[in-house]
Design an enzyme around this catalytic site. Sequence first.
Site, PDB file in Angstrom:
ATOM      1  N   ASP A   1      43.415 -14.484 -15.431  1.00  0.00           N
ATOM      2  CA  ASP A   1      43.600 -13.620 -14.263  1.00  0.00           C
ATOM      3  C   ASP A   1      42.263 -13.413 -13.574  1.00  0.00           C
ATOM      4  O   ASP A   1      41.251 -14.034 -13.934  1.00  0.00           O
ATOM      5  CB  ASP A   1      44.277 -12.297 -14.658  1.00  0.00           C
ATOM      6  CG  ASP A   1      43.372 -11.386 -15.468  1.00  0.00           C
ATOM      7  OD1 ASP A   1      42.429 -11.898 -16.116  1.00  0.00           O
ATOM      8  OD2 ASP A   1      43.595 -10.166 -15.465  1.00  0.00           O
TER       9      ASP A   1
ATOM     10  N   ASP B   1      39.882 -11.261 -13.479  1.00  0.00           N
ATOM     11  CA  ASP B   1      38.664 -10.901 -14.200  1.00  0.00           C
ATOM     12  C   ASP B   1      38.606 -11.542 -15.578  1.00  0.00           C
ATOM     13  O   ASP B   1      37.728 -11.214 -16.380  1.00  0.00           O
ATOM     14  CB  ASP B   1      38.505  -9.383 -14.300  1.00  0.00           C
ATOM     15  CG  ASP B   1      39.572  -8.713 -15.151  1.00  0.00           C
ATOM     16  OD1 ASP B   1      40.665  -9.286 -15.286  1.00  0.00           O
ATOM     17  OD2 ASP B   1      39.312  -7.612 -15.662  1.00  0.00           O
TER      18      ASP B   1
ATOM     19  N   ASP C   1      40.234 -11.373 -18.339  1.00  0.00           N
ATOM     20  CA  ASP C   1      40.505 -10.712 -19.616  1.00  0.00           C
ATOM     21  C   ASP C   1      41.941 -10.952 -20.073  1.00  0.00           C
ATOM     22  O   ASP C   1      42.342 -10.480 -21.140  1.00  0.00           O
ATOM     23  CB  ASP C   1      40.184  -9.223 -19.570  1.00  0.00           C
ATOM     24  CG  ASP C   1      41.053  -8.425 -18.607  1.00  0.00           C
ATOM     25  OD1 ASP C   1      41.834  -9.036 -17.832  1.00  0.00           O
ATOM     26  OD2 ASP C   1      40.932  -7.181 -18.596  1.00  0.00           O
TER      27      ASP C   1
ATOM     28  N   SER D   1      41.444  -6.613 -11.615  1.00  0.00           N
ATOM     29  CA  SER D   1      42.084  -7.461 -12.610  1.00  0.00           C
ATOM     30  C   SER D   1      43.058  -8.449 -11.962  1.00  0.00           C
ATOM     31  O   SER D   1      42.654  -9.327 -11.212  1.00  0.00           O
ATOM     32  CB  SER D   1      42.774  -6.584 -13.654  1.00  0.00           C
ATOM     33  OG  SER D   1      43.202  -7.342 -14.754  1.00  0.00           O
TER      34      SER D   1
END
Length: 452
Positions: free
Chosen positions: A245, A247, A249, A103
């Site tokens: 960010d 990833d 999400d 992440s």
Amino acid sequence: MNKRQYFGTDGIRGTANTLPMTADAALRVGMAAGAQFRRGDHRHRVVIAKDTRLSGYMLEAAMTAGFTSVGMDVVLVGPMPTPAAAMLTKSMRADLGVMISASHNLFEDNGIKLFGPDGFKLSDAIEAEIEARLESGRELDVAASRDIGRARRLDDNGHGRYIEVVKSTFPTGRALDGLKVVIDCANGAAYKLAPIVLTELGAEIVPIGVSPNGVNINKGCGSTDTALMQRTVRESGAHLGIALDGDADRVLMADENGNLLDGDQLMGLIAAYWHRTGRLRGGCLVSTVMSNLGLENYLHAQGIGLVRTAVGDRYVVEHMRAHGCNLGGEQSGHIVMTDYTTTGDGLIAALQVMAVILETGKPASETCRVFTPLPQVLKNVTVSGGAPLDDAAVKAAIADGEARLKGTGRVLIRPSGTEPKIRVMAEGEDQALVNAVVDDIAGAISRAAKAS
């Protein structure tokens, strides 16, 4: 409940090539998760996506070996946002989905997030069952030679599916024509997709963080380091900025002056708009204990409730599903809209914010800053073991801080679910008092950690 060895608040995470993020551990997790979801006589399928960090190659190959060894076919989709992995898992009728990502962490870390066939993250109970398989060795229940799974790579088709889903969430008949938008993709999973979506919806874009090299994900860019995005908004004369960010999400945004808009502001804006237009279900916004008291006060004034959960978007989603709510998220920028997706989606959330800006016809600085936050301070105290929160001096410092803020604020202490840190947060009406309370508690924890 005993502390779990693998799963934290958002899947499994750690430093690459160190337990639990080794190739061997990833192989075993693939075997255990595959065995857990191998039900019935049909050909079983798992979708594996990843972000752009270097160790993704190693973990992707290891998990592929694990899944195929227990008879699951693997579909590799390459670098894709976490919400895209969740969407493809459900769309392709897969038995399981995997996102290989840490992440918002830097490239040295990596992680494994698992999704069920419905596209939602696994519950604590199912993760506990997978852990039990790992501890007992039951993941070694391998397939017969003729039943070993196959692996194939899904290339542009997967990207195209997600792009169309994201664009379909934007109001019909509207476009981003005339908007100049800085889009910071954090050198992460959305580096190709996000600029395409915004361009195809009509925006003029200024892309940054779109040149991943395996080691620059989240480095000096993205939602955890927004200074570049904010500066680029000011220098380019953009109407707003978007920072995802690694990833994708999470999302944070900036107005036309480069001033930051955090997840609380964005959720407050969407919640109030959806409430006015009859779209908000459940009568509330679901957030976590970290959301600012200013957000809670603003929502109450609008006739909207705020329900707080434990930190972690999965807990937000669990409450939303259980109580029929369709909007939730975190101050950090995870924003979940179950009308569209099963997990946080930074790009879809940004589109919802831009839809409100277009509706009002006012600049982002007037539209998006919906409340004045109470002073809130967060400090992270690194710990190497032991139980500093059980120390008498730490307990006394926490009790003293709560007493000093009673009636005007609050204190929140929690161990991180993804890092060896204890997070100390306080908020209240008096900035100096909040600072002092956090400093006193953080200092007590640091001393106790060093002594243990």
